[in-house]
Design an enzyme around this catalytic site. Sequence first.
Site, PDB file in Angstrom:
ATOM      1  N   ASP A 161       0.837 -12.192  10.474  1.00 15.09           N
ATOM      2  CA  ASP A 161       0.960 -12.973   9.238  1.00 15.09           C
ATOM      3  C   ASP A 161       2.069 -12.374   8.378  1.00 15.09           C
ATOM      4  OD1 ASP A 161      -0.212 -10.613   8.283  1.00 15.09           O
ATOM      5  OD2 ASP A 161      -2.202 -11.502   8.194  1.00 15.09           O
ATOM      6  N   ASP A 165       3.148 -11.084   4.626  1.00 19.13           N
ATOM      7  CA  ASP A 165       2.637 -10.685   3.309  1.00 19.13           C
ATOM      8  C   ASP A 165       3.818 -10.434   2.385  1.00 19.13           C
ATOM      9  OD1 ASP A 165      -0.128 -10.503   4.214  1.00 19.13           O
ATOM     10  OD2 ASP A 165       0.555  -8.793   5.370  1.00 19.13           O
ATOM     11  N   ASP A 204      -1.691   1.898   2.681  1.00 20.62           N
ATOM     12  CA  ASP A 204      -2.495   2.794   3.514  1.00 20.62           C
ATOM     13  C   ASP A 204      -1.674   3.767   4.371  1.00 20.62           C
ATOM     14  OD1 ASP A 204      -1.696   0.637   5.062  1.00 20.62           O
ATOM     15  OD2 ASP A 204      -3.707   0.053   5.722  1.00 20.62           O
TER      16      ASP A 204
HETATM   17  P1  ATP Z   1      -2.014  -7.056  10.433  1.00 15.98           P
HETATM   18  O1  ATP Z   1      -1.773  -8.209   9.485  1.00 15.98           O
HETATM   19  O2  ATP Z   1      -1.139  -7.060  11.615  1.00 15.98           O
HETATM   20  O3  ATP Z   1      -3.458  -6.871  10.736  1.00 15.98           O
HETATM   21  P2  ATP Z   1      -1.145  -5.511   8.174  1.00 15.98           P
HETATM   22  O4  ATP Z   1      -0.657  -4.110   8.081  1.00 15.98           O
HETATM   23  O5  ATP Z   1      -0.211  -6.588   7.729  1.00 15.98           O
HETATM   24  O6  ATP Z   1      -1.600  -5.716   9.672  1.00 15.98           O
HETATM   25  P3  ATP Z   1      -2.938  -6.629   6.259  1.00 15.98           P
HETATM   26  O7  ATP Z   1      -4.420  -6.518   6.193  1.00 15.98           O
HETATM   27  O8  ATP Z   1      -2.323  -7.962   6.466  1.00 15.98           O
HETATM   28  O9  ATP Z   1      -2.484  -5.603   7.382  1.00 15.98           O
HETATM   29  O10 ATP Z   1      -2.385  -5.972   4.922  1.00 15.98           O
HETATM   30  C1  ATP Z   1      -1.038  -6.083   4.511  1.00 15.98           C
HETATM   31  C2  ATP Z   1      -0.589  -4.767   3.913  1.00 15.98           C
HETATM   32  O11 ATP Z   1      -1.389  -4.463   2.755  1.00 15.98           O
HETATM   33  C3  ATP Z   1      -0.742  -3.555   4.811  1.00 15.98           C
HETATM   34  O12 ATP Z   1       0.331  -3.422   5.699  1.00 15.98           O
HETATM   35  C4  ATP Z   1      -0.803  -2.432   3.808  1.00 15.98           C
HETATM   36  O13 ATP Z   1       0.477  -2.125   3.303  1.00 15.98           O
HETATM   37  C5  ATP Z   1      -1.614  -3.055   2.685  1.00 15.98           C
HETATM   38  N1  ATP Z   1      -3.051  -2.814   2.865  1.00 15.98           N
HETATM   39  C6  ATP Z   1      -3.942  -3.601   3.493  1.00 15.98           C
HETATM   40  N2  ATP Z   1      -5.173  -3.078   3.454  1.00 15.98           N
HETATM   41  C7  ATP Z   1      -5.056  -1.909   2.781  1.00 15.98           C
HETATM   42  C8  ATP Z   1      -5.989  -0.906   2.388  1.00 15.98           C
HETATM   43  N3  ATP Z   1      -7.270  -1.000   2.701  1.00 15.98           N
HETATM   44  N4  ATP Z   1      -5.505   0.146   1.686  1.00 15.98           N
HETATM   45  C9  ATP Z   1      -4.201   0.230   1.334  1.00 15.98           C
HETATM   46  N5  ATP Z   1      -3.286  -0.683   1.681  1.00 15.98           N
HETATM   47  C10 ATP Z   1      -3.690  -1.747   2.383  1.00 15.98           C
HETATM   48 MG    MG Z   2      -0.620  -8.634   7.584  1.00 20.59          MG
END
Ligand code: ATP
Ligand code: MG
Length: 463
Positions: free
Chosen positions: A57, A59, A159
């Site tokens: 996705d 963001d 994170d």
């Molecule tokens: P994917 O979408 O592939 O599962 P992602 O890293 O994009 O991985 P998301 O849940 O979409 O994960 O979150 C987007 C971003 O928001 C993360 O890359 C991170 O920078 C931040 N993020 C998400 N969850 C947390 C958390 N629990 N603590 C701190 N930062 C977070």
């Molecule tokens: Mg994501």
Amino acid sequence: MKRKNPIIIPRPEHTLSRSMLSPNAVQALYRLKKQGFTAYLVGGCVRDLMLGREPKDFDLVTDATPGQVKRLFRNCRLVGRRFRLAHLHFEDEIIEVATFRAPEPDESAEVESLPSTATTADHGVSKPARPPRHLKSDEGVVLRDNIFGTPAQDALRRDFTVNAMYYDIGDFSLIDYCEGLDDLKRGVIRTIGPPAERFTEDPVRMLRAVRFAAMLGFIIEDATWSALVELSATITRGAPPRLYDEFLKLFLCGEGEKCYQLLRGSGLLKALLPGFNDWLERESEGFPHTRTSASLDWVDSRIQEGGKVAPQLLLALMFGEYLEEQGKGFRQSGTPLQQSLDMAVAGLLGELAGSVLIPYKVGMQLREILSSQHRFRKTAGKRPLSFISRPSFIESMDYFRFISATTGEGIESLRWWERFVMENPLPPESKMEKEQDTMTPGIPAKRSRRRRRPKKGLPQQSP
Ligand code: ATP
Ligand code: MG
């Protein structure tokens, strides 16, 4: 690691280009920019694109507040209490737009809010107090994280270093505050800042570390891993619905078996599922339990081939052998077969209720899959048509398919049912319902545009 000035990699020196992004994300970034806001792509999509992987996705992050984003986009819905953000709804995707966060409560960063504590009187009418923007539990878990800040502060609130890089739509540069690019090149998952602190603030990050390491084939950096092992028992402080979401993501990411090994090795599985973990560590009739691992391999292959696995099927595959053994135990003490299985399933759901909250409907479908298995043996049995139109039939047959592939039993029956289904296709409506039920978490189901017809005989409500 923390730096005030980021490393900026100009467009000619990196491989990420605008054409790799979803057109909706590009459009949203430009709209924000045109209105004078800063707008970056951030998180997993930057990480994945830099690795040549397809992002799950897109963001975005901006200095526009959620309220300002809402006013700018008609397709916007604000979501989340713990972490307020905007969702932009497009026909086939949702773009998440967050506002830059600050690390600690900082009143000067408050933009839109009323005072957070007292009730305010307005023309003699009392308004309810606005909830605090930042809140921690006694155990240090962050319950609200809604203080807005700068891009530098926001990067440090994320994170892992590899998840904190920005792509600036203004000049197409990459902005890296946390040396994420170095970790990306080395294949390392490392928390931003002290790992014990970051896992205490949000224990769900421990599961995310495992998922990213497994998914990307990265290693978890030593200090991050030690803190994770030490704090694994605190995973149950995470909110049960979030833990359920993350549980599905772990096992449906295409590298579920690797996740499972890391969860076992770190103590996270023991904390989440103590009864199941004890059973895994015991042998049954002199044999170790290897079916869970084999079933996760099966799930991984299906996902890597672009297929889907419904949550109820995943649960049946993961816990099937465990539940069958529990059921056997109840049967030996005289309980009938179906009731024994029901008791075993209820026991598992109860075991999970305090941590991973499995929705009631999914629990019932899991029970249906397991309790319908005996039916596959009776090909000449009564009314096979009514059996194949049962709501969990496809998943039940997948489960039977897995069992017959691993044990070599029931292959003839399976062929019979496969032929029968081919000759008697399910009506399109039940297929549609199934698609809704089997959506992979994190990917929104398209909503049906069909409206309900008013019931005959009932008076129409005037507008
Ligand atoms: P994917 O979408 O592939 O599962 P992602 O890293 O994009 O991985 P998301 O849940 O979409 O994960 O979150 C987007 C971003 O928001 C993360 O890359 C991170 O920078 C931040 N993020 C998400 N969850 C947390 C958390 N629990 N603590 C701190 N930062 C977070
Ligand atoms: Mg994501």
